[in-house]
Design a protein around this motif. Sequence first.
Motif, PDB file in Angstrom:
ATOM      1  N   GLN A 159      18.461 -10.640  13.541  1.00 52.19           N
ATOM      2  CA  GLN A 159      18.800 -10.932  14.832  1.00 52.19           C
ATOM      3  C   GLN A 159      17.445  -9.552  15.244  1.00 52.19           C
ATOM      4  OE1 GLN A 159      22.104 -10.065  13.601  1.00 52.19           O
ATOM      5  NE2 GLN A 159      22.206 -12.381  13.117  1.00 52.19           N
ATOM      6  N   LEU A 160      17.340 -10.503  16.715  1.00 56.88           N
ATOM      7  CA  LEU A 160      16.278  -9.110  17.593  1.00 56.88           C
ATOM      8  C   LEU A 160      16.711  -8.757  18.695  1.00 56.88           C
ATOM      9  CD1 LEU A 160      12.554 -11.150  16.386  1.00 56.88           C
ATOM     10  CD2 LEU A 160      14.240  -8.817  15.192  1.00 56.88           C
ATOM     11  N   VAL A 161      16.443  -7.881  19.031  1.00 57.61           N
ATOM     12  CA  VAL A 161      16.998  -6.956  20.047  1.00 57.61           C
ATOM     13  C   VAL A 161      15.938  -6.141  21.046  1.00 57.61           C
ATOM     14  CG1 VAL A 161      18.348  -5.581  21.391  1.00 57.61           C
ATOM     15  CG2 VAL A 161      19.161  -7.178  19.398  1.00 57.61           C
ATOM     16  N   GLU A 162      15.290  -6.620  21.822  1.00 55.56           N
ATOM     17  CA  GLU A 162      13.758  -5.473  22.582  1.00 55.56           C
ATOM     18  C   GLU A 162      14.764  -4.310  23.416  1.00 55.56           C
ATOM     19  OE1 GLU A 162      13.016  -9.876  22.491  1.00 55.56           O
ATOM     20  OE2 GLU A 162      14.952  -8.805  23.129  1.00 55.56           O
ATOM     21  N   PHE A 184       5.113 -11.626  22.218  1.00 57.41           N
ATOM     22  CA  PHE A 184       4.899 -12.545  23.030  1.00 57.41           C
ATOM     23  C   PHE A 184       5.089 -12.322  24.472  1.00 57.41           C
ATOM     24  CE2 PHE A 184       4.109 -16.342  20.822  1.00 57.41           C
ATOM     25  CZ  PHE A 184       4.713 -15.839  19.219  1.00 57.41           C
ATOM     26  N   ARG A 185       5.110 -12.349  25.879  1.00 60.18           N
ATOM     27  CA  ARG A 185       5.503 -12.530  27.857  1.00 60.18           C
ATOM     28  C   ARG A 185       5.365 -13.959  28.274  1.00 60.18           C
ATOM     29  NH1 ARG A 185       0.213  -8.648  29.662  1.00 60.18           N
ATOM     30  NH2 ARG A 185      -1.123 -11.017  29.586  1.00 60.18           N
ATOM     31  N   GLN A 186       6.286 -13.865  29.239  1.00 63.12           N
ATOM     32  CA  GLN A 186       6.093 -14.402  29.712  1.00 63.12           C
ATOM     33  C   GLN A 186       6.200 -14.071  31.228  1.00 63.12           C
ATOM     34  OE1 GLN A 186       8.821 -17.231  28.998  1.00 63.12           O
ATOM     35  NE2 GLN A 186       7.873 -19.273  30.426  1.00 63.12           N
ATOM     36  N   ALA A 187       5.751 -14.815  32.892  1.00 61.97           N
ATOM     37  CA  ALA A 187       5.505 -14.484  33.746  1.00 61.97           C
ATOM     38  C   ALA A 187       5.841 -15.424  34.278  1.00 61.97           C
ATOM     39  CB  ALA A 187       3.773 -13.829  33.774  1.00 61.97           C
ATOM     40  N   VAL A 223       8.359 -10.729  31.779  1.00 61.51           N
ATOM     41  CA  VAL A 223       9.785 -10.903  30.425  1.00 61.51           C
ATOM     42  C   VAL A 223       8.538 -10.834  28.771  1.00 61.51           C
ATOM     43  CG1 VAL A 223      11.590 -11.564  29.541  1.00 61.51           C
ATOM     44  CG2 VAL A 223      11.002 -11.726  32.248  1.00 61.51           C
ATOM     45  N   TYR A 224       9.207  -9.375  28.524  1.00 62.32           N
ATOM     46  CA  TYR A 224       8.395  -9.460  26.867  1.00 62.32           C
ATOM     47  C   TYR A 224       9.449  -9.680  25.718  1.00 62.32           C
ATOM     48  CZ  TYR A 224       3.879  -7.487  28.896  1.00 62.32           C
ATOM     49  OH  TYR A 224       3.420  -7.721  29.005  1.00 62.32           O
ATOM     50  N   TYR A 225       9.041 -10.500  24.869  1.00 60.77           N
ATOM     51  CA  TYR A 225      10.096 -10.805  24.134  1.00 60.77           C
ATOM     52  C   TYR A 225       9.958 -10.308  22.562  1.00 60.77           C
ATOM     53  CZ  TYR A 225      11.449 -14.643  27.461  1.00 60.77           C
ATOM     54  OH  TYR A 225      12.365 -14.755  28.448  1.00 60.77           O
ATOM     55  N   CYS A 226      10.354 -10.055  22.231  1.00 63.55           N
ATOM     56  CA  CYS A 226      10.074  -9.607  20.584  1.00 63.55           C
ATOM     57  C   CYS A 226      10.350 -11.314  19.395  1.00 63.55           C
ATOM     58  CB  CYS A 226      10.462  -8.517  19.393  1.00 63.55           C
ATOM     59  SG  CYS A 226      10.748  -8.384  18.117  1.00 63.55           S
ATOM     60  N   ALA A 227       9.538 -11.483  18.917  1.00 66.20           N
ATOM     61  CA  ALA A 227       9.609 -12.410  18.031  1.00 66.20           C
ATOM     62  C   ALA A 227       9.364 -12.374  16.215  1.00 66.20           C
ATOM     63  CB  ALA A 227       9.095 -13.703  17.739  1.00 66.20           C
ATOM     64  N   ALA A 228       9.799 -13.055  15.490  1.00 68.75           N
ATOM     65  CA  ALA A 228       9.892 -13.395  13.705  1.00 68.75           C
ATOM     66  C   ALA A 228       9.865 -13.770  13.038  1.00 68.75           C
ATOM     67  CB  ALA A 228      10.577 -11.725  13.001  1.00 68.75           C
ATOM     68  N   GLN A 229       8.945 -13.711  11.909  1.00 69.31           N
ATOM     69  CA  GLN A 229       9.161 -15.184  11.041  1.00 69.31           C
ATOM     70  C   GLN A 229       8.562 -15.028   9.667  1.00 69.31           C
ATOM     71  OE1 GLN A 229       9.701 -18.720  11.412  1.00 69.31           O
ATOM     72  NE2 GLN A 229       8.476 -19.251  10.075  1.00 69.31           N
ATOM     73  N   THR A 287      13.091  -8.521  27.618  1.00 70.61           N
ATOM     74  CA  THR A 287      13.028  -6.866  28.259  1.00 70.61           C
ATOM     75  C   THR A 287      11.644  -7.073  29.360  1.00 70.61           C
ATOM     76  OG1 THR A 287      12.767  -4.580  28.225  1.00 70.61           O
ATOM     77  CG2 THR A 287      11.126  -5.785  26.306  1.00 70.61           C
ATOM     78  N   GLN A 288      12.476  -6.923  30.559  1.00 72.73           N
ATOM     79  CA  GLN A 288      11.486  -7.148  31.677  1.00 72.73           C
ATOM     80  C   GLN A 288      10.583  -5.957  31.982  1.00 72.73           C
ATOM     81  OE1 GLN A 288      11.296 -10.207  34.253  1.00 72.73           O
ATOM     82  NE2 GLN A 288       8.918  -8.570  34.706  1.00 72.73           N
ATOM     83  N   VAL A 289       9.409  -6.041  32.236  1.00 72.81           N
ATOM     84  CA  VAL A 289       7.994  -4.828  32.739  1.00 72.81           C
ATOM     85  C   VAL A 289       7.933  -5.692  34.386  1.00 72.81           C
ATOM     86  CG1 VAL A 289       5.719  -4.197  31.962  1.00 72.81           C
ATOM     87  CG2 VAL A 289       7.598  -4.441  29.880  1.00 72.81           C
TER      88      VAL A 289
END
Length: 123
Positions: A3-6, A37-40, A93-99, A117-119
Amino acid sequence: QLQLVESGGGPVQTGGSLRLSCAASGRTFSNYNGAWFRQAPGKERELVAQIKWNGEHTYYTDSVKGRFTISRDNTKNTVYLQMNSLKPEDTAVYYCAAQNFLGGFPPGEYAYWGQGTQVTVSS
């Protein structure tokens, strides 16, 4: 399951700084490569930065090179994104990811994601 929490997002003025944190739980985080990652609005999600499971290698997209720094502290199960000299175009919105590290670095895809998390950078 990992689990990941930004955290750490928020409003900031142009030229300002923020540090995002991504706290991992559920698995041994040092076995995972990490990324931001980020998504505008209206745009596709884009990779911002990646870091190898041991912190030895990093990657940045061209638009953030020299301004953003990805790092990790495996003793705290956390990946960070230090963002300096922020611009309005960094708003997303910035997303944390892991592999899992077994697939090599950089990985072709990321299996685990945080909620984002929104920036917001104002001019």
